[in-house]
Scaffold this active site. Structure first.
Site, PDB file in Angstrom:
ATOM      1  N   GLY A   1       1.003   2.557  12.281  1.00 42.78           N
ATOM      2  CA  GLY A   1       1.291   2.012  13.595  1.00 42.78           C
ATOM      3  C   GLY A   1       0.534   2.762  14.670  1.00 42.78           C
ATOM      4  O   GLY A   1      -0.488   3.409  14.400  1.00 42.78           O
TER       5      GLY A   1
ATOM      6  N   GLU B   1      -0.972   6.698   9.378  1.00 43.80           N
ATOM      7  CA  GLU B   1      -2.157   5.866   9.578  1.00 43.80           C
ATOM      8  C   GLU B   1      -1.990   5.250  10.951  1.00 43.80           C
ATOM      9  O   GLU B   1      -1.213   4.315  11.154  1.00 43.80           O
ATOM     10  CB  GLU B   1      -2.251   4.807   8.477  1.00 43.80           C
ATOM     11  CG  GLU B   1      -3.646   4.197   8.351  1.00 43.80           C
ATOM     12  CD  GLU B   1      -3.817   2.965   9.203  1.00 43.80           C
ATOM     13  OE1 GLU B   1      -4.390   3.108  10.308  1.00 43.80           O
ATOM     14  OE2 GLU B   1      -3.392   1.891   8.785  1.00 43.80           O
TER      15      GLU B   1
ATOM     16  N   GLU C   1      -7.558   0.563  22.031  1.00 47.67           N
ATOM     17  CA  GLU C   1      -7.638  -0.493  21.026  1.00 47.67           C
ATOM     18  C   GLU C   1      -7.404  -1.840  21.701  1.00 47.67           C
ATOM     19  O   GLU C   1      -6.394  -2.026  22.391  1.00 47.67           O
ATOM     20  CB  GLU C   1      -6.578  -0.283  19.941  1.00 47.67           C
ATOM     21  CG  GLU C   1      -7.025   0.569  18.785  1.00 47.67           C
ATOM     22  CD  GLU C   1      -6.058   0.494  17.621  1.00 47.67           C
ATOM     23  OE1 GLU C   1      -6.471   0.045  16.539  1.00 47.67           O
ATOM     24  OE2 GLU C   1      -4.899   0.886  17.791  1.00 47.67           O
TER      25      GLU C   1
ATOM     26  N   CYS D   1      -6.307  -2.235  12.803  1.00 42.89           N
ATOM     27  CA  CYS D   1      -6.699  -0.890  13.206  1.00 42.89           C
ATOM     28  C   CYS D   1      -8.137  -0.598  12.807  1.00 42.89           C
ATOM     29  O   CYS D   1      -8.783   0.279  13.383  1.00 42.89           O
ATOM     30  CB  CYS D   1      -5.761   0.150  12.596  1.00 42.89           C
ATOM     31  SG  CYS D   1      -5.674   0.063  10.795  1.00 42.89           S
TER      32      CYS D   1
ATOM     33  N   SER E   1     -11.956  -1.556   3.452  1.00 38.65           N
ATOM     34  CA  SER E   1     -10.661  -1.446   2.767  1.00 38.65           C
ATOM     35  C   SER E   1     -10.784  -1.792   1.293  1.00 38.65           C
ATOM     36  O   SER E   1     -11.362  -2.820   0.932  1.00 38.65           O
ATOM     37  CB  SER E   1      -9.636  -2.370   3.431  1.00 38.65           C
ATOM     38  OG  SER E   1      -9.458  -2.035   4.790  1.00 38.65           O
TER      39      SER E   1
ATOM     40  N   ARG F   1       0.829  -1.212   0.000  1.00 37.19           N
ATOM     41  CA  ARG F   1       0.000   0.000   0.000  1.00 37.19           C
ATOM     42  C   ARG F   1       0.863   1.262   0.000  1.00 37.19           C
ATOM     43  O   ARG F   1       0.407   2.333  -0.408  1.00 37.19           O
ATOM     44  CB  ARG F   1      -0.941  -0.004   1.215  1.00 37.19           C
ATOM     45  CG  ARG F   1      -2.039   1.049   1.126  1.00 37.19           C
ATOM     46  CD  ARG F   1      -3.153   0.770   2.093  1.00 37.19           C
ATOM     47  NE  ARG F   1      -2.825   1.126   3.455  1.00 37.19           N
ATOM     48  CZ  ARG F   1      -3.649   0.941   4.495  1.00 37.19           C
ATOM     49  NH1 ARG F   1      -4.833   0.389   4.298  1.00 37.19           N
ATOM     50  NH2 ARG F   1      -3.295   1.291   5.710  1.00 37.19           N
TER      51      ARG F   1
ATOM     52  N   LYS G   1      11.094   0.015   6.108  1.00 37.53           N
ATOM     53  CA  LYS G   1      11.477  -0.470   7.435  1.00 37.53           C
ATOM     54  C   LYS G   1      10.294  -1.277   7.983  1.00 37.53           C
ATOM     55  O   LYS G   1       9.329  -0.731   8.498  1.00 37.53           O
ATOM     56  CB  LYS G   1      11.794   0.720   8.356  1.00 37.53           C
ATOM     57  CG  LYS G   1      11.847   0.408   9.844  1.00 37.53           C
ATOM     58  CD  LYS G   1      12.946  -0.554  10.226  1.00 37.53           C
ATOM     59  CE  LYS G   1      12.929  -0.813  11.731  1.00 37.53           C
ATOM     60  NZ  LYS G   1      11.765  -1.644  12.167  1.00 37.53           N
TER      61      LYS G   1
END
Length: 485
Positions: free
Chosen positions: A236, A258, A389, A292, A449, A167, A182
């Site tokens: 993250g 995001e 979360e 998420c 999504s 993405r 990374k």
């Protein structure tokens, strides 16, 4: 070095820098753990600050040539990457299962979703349009062109090791940027395999560099501290995102974030209850709740709350839990022991405040990091899992009375990534969707999504958008040229 972890798939374990695979500068490594067994499945090079500098050098050396590459050629390379990934979808799915732990069906779904970003941006690469207008005074033309923003640092999470990489890589390459990927140190193997796949697809040396490392802070700061780096894209936690934004601010680096979510799932009395339950299972249990976008808080209107909770508990309780490599299992392990401990703490807090366990409610003993799919009824306000979360297979249900109350409850969070609404009244659905403070809304859908849609949140859930045409524009700068003829 290569690992033979998955038959028929090249899975390197060294760093990819400038088109070459090499060990870390200090020869250090770290282990990759299978969450289903808690055993070591591979040893990967542990990138250093010096390696980070080599990555920037390689990306800089390749930048001009890649930016000048014809859009059709960039498009063709991305299309080949899509074809290669699709041809090897089962091998990639098995790799994801081994290092991430998710159920095989979830992993296969992720691979197909991940590959679509290569296909979508293969198509978008030739559609990076500018503008030409006449100045209101008539004195000149206003020409706007879009150019690659420059070297991009892409930092991806462990929960979708393939899709979060593609993405970001897809739009960056389509726009003409070179990148340093990374990946999360819990799941570096999928990123390394994607690096190898892109090289096979024809990506020139240095355009894509992959830097696994346990030294995330120093490595990230070194890359962001280099003035040649002009873009940061991070997926993250909000906490880490804030920290990266502070570092990026020193060089005024364009940043896409995001971040965390706390998705509400609203079910009104007039909803198709069967459809709402189907959507709830998708929104909650995709990737075992480690997403998420996962529904984090279920709000059911009083007239259907009891039936919704009972039937959700029946469905959750019927799920088979076990290692994802066994394709009969619907739910795999959580990513590590810390994740199990956090979920246990959140559930324990809710129960101590008066919530009732309808099914599940605890960790599963034995090898690996398993937690039973759980439904909690009558979750009181103030429970930690309504504010944080959960990132696990736990569905807390709260009852509401009115539409206004539902909206207020849904918006009572610092996060705003995605919301879900189920109702049989289209006017209500659209009205509530507009009132919800989130970047995305699933209206009578448990899945939002899509590579062709802009993905992102508001408030503390992020900056910018990924996916769709907007996702490619994030990797460009607009240049205005004043011209008269």
């Amino acid at each position: 070095m290569l690992t033979d972890l998955v038959t028929g798939l090249e899975v390197p374990t060294d760093l990819l820098i400038g088109g070459r695979w090499s060990p870390a500068d200090d020869a250090s490594t770290f282990d990759v753990i299978d969450p289903a067994t808690a055993g070591v499945i591979a040893t990967v090079a542990n990138g250093t600050v010096a390696d980070a500098g080599r990555c920037v050098d390689a990306a800089a050396a390749a930048a001009a040539g890649w930016a000048a590459t014809a859009p059709r050629e960039r498009s063709s390379i991305l299309r080949r990457a899509f074809d290669l990934m699709t041809d090897r979808e089962e091998q990639f799915a098995e790799l994801i299962v081994r290092e991430n732990g998710k159920a095989f069906a979830d992993a296969l779904g992720e691979v197909r979703y991940a590959a679509e970003f290569f296909r979508w941006y293969a198509e978008e690469a030739v559609r990076l349009h500018g503008e030409l207008t006449t100045a209101p005074s008539g004195s000149n033309r206003i020409m706007v062109v879009r150019q690659p923003i420059g070297i991009a640092l892409l930092i991806t999470p462990w929960n979708f090791p393939a899709a979060m990489a593609t993405r970001k890589i897809g739009p960056a390459l389509a726009a003409g940027c070179t990148v340093i990927l990374k990946p999360a140190s819990d799941t570096p193997l999928t990123a390394l395999a994607i690096g190898a796949l892109l090289a096979q697809a024809g990506v020139p040396d240095g355009v894509v560099n992959v830097l696994p490392s346990r030294r995330s802070g120093p490595v990230g700061e070194a890359i962001l501290g280099d003035p040649r780096v002009r873009k940061l894209s991070f997926t993250g936690s909000t906490e880490v995102g804030r920290s990266l934004l502070r570092v990026a601010a020193e060089q005024v680096i364009s940043s896409s974030m995001e971040l965390g979510g706390n998705a509400p799932f609203l079910v009104f009395d007039d909803a198709d209850l069967e459809a709402a339950l189907d959507g709830a299972m998708v929104a909650k249990m995709r990737n075992g709740g480690e997403a998420c976008t996962a529904a984090n808080r279920f709000y059911a209107q009083a007239g259907i709350a009891e039936e919704f909770t009972e039937r959700l508990a029946q469905r959750m309780g019927a799920l088979t839990v076990g290692p994802g490599i066994d394709r009969a299992n619907a739910v795999g392990p959580l990513v590590n022991q810390a994740a199990v401990d956090k979920v246990s703490e959140l559930v324990g807090d809710a129960v101590s405040r008066g919530a009732t366990v309808s099914t599940g409610g605890g960790a599963i003993t034995g090898d690996g990091y398993f937690y039973a799919p759980t439904v909690l009824a009558g979750v009181p306000a103030g429970s930690q899992l309504l504010d944080e979360e959960i990132f696990g297979p736990v569905a807390p249900v709260v009852t509401f009375e009115t539409e206004a109350e539902a909206i207020a409850l849904a918006n009572s969070t610092e996060f705003g990534l995605v919301s879900y609404v189920y109702t049989g009244d289209l006017a209500r659905g659209l009205r509530v969707s507009e009132a919800l403070e989130s970047g995305m809304v699933g209206l009578n859908r448990g899945l939002v999504s899509d590579p062709a849609a802009p993905f992102g949140g508001v408030k503390q859930s992020g900056l910018g958008r990924e996916g769709g045409h907007e996702g490619m524009v994030e990797y460009t700068e607009s240049k205005y040229i004043a011209v008269a003829w």
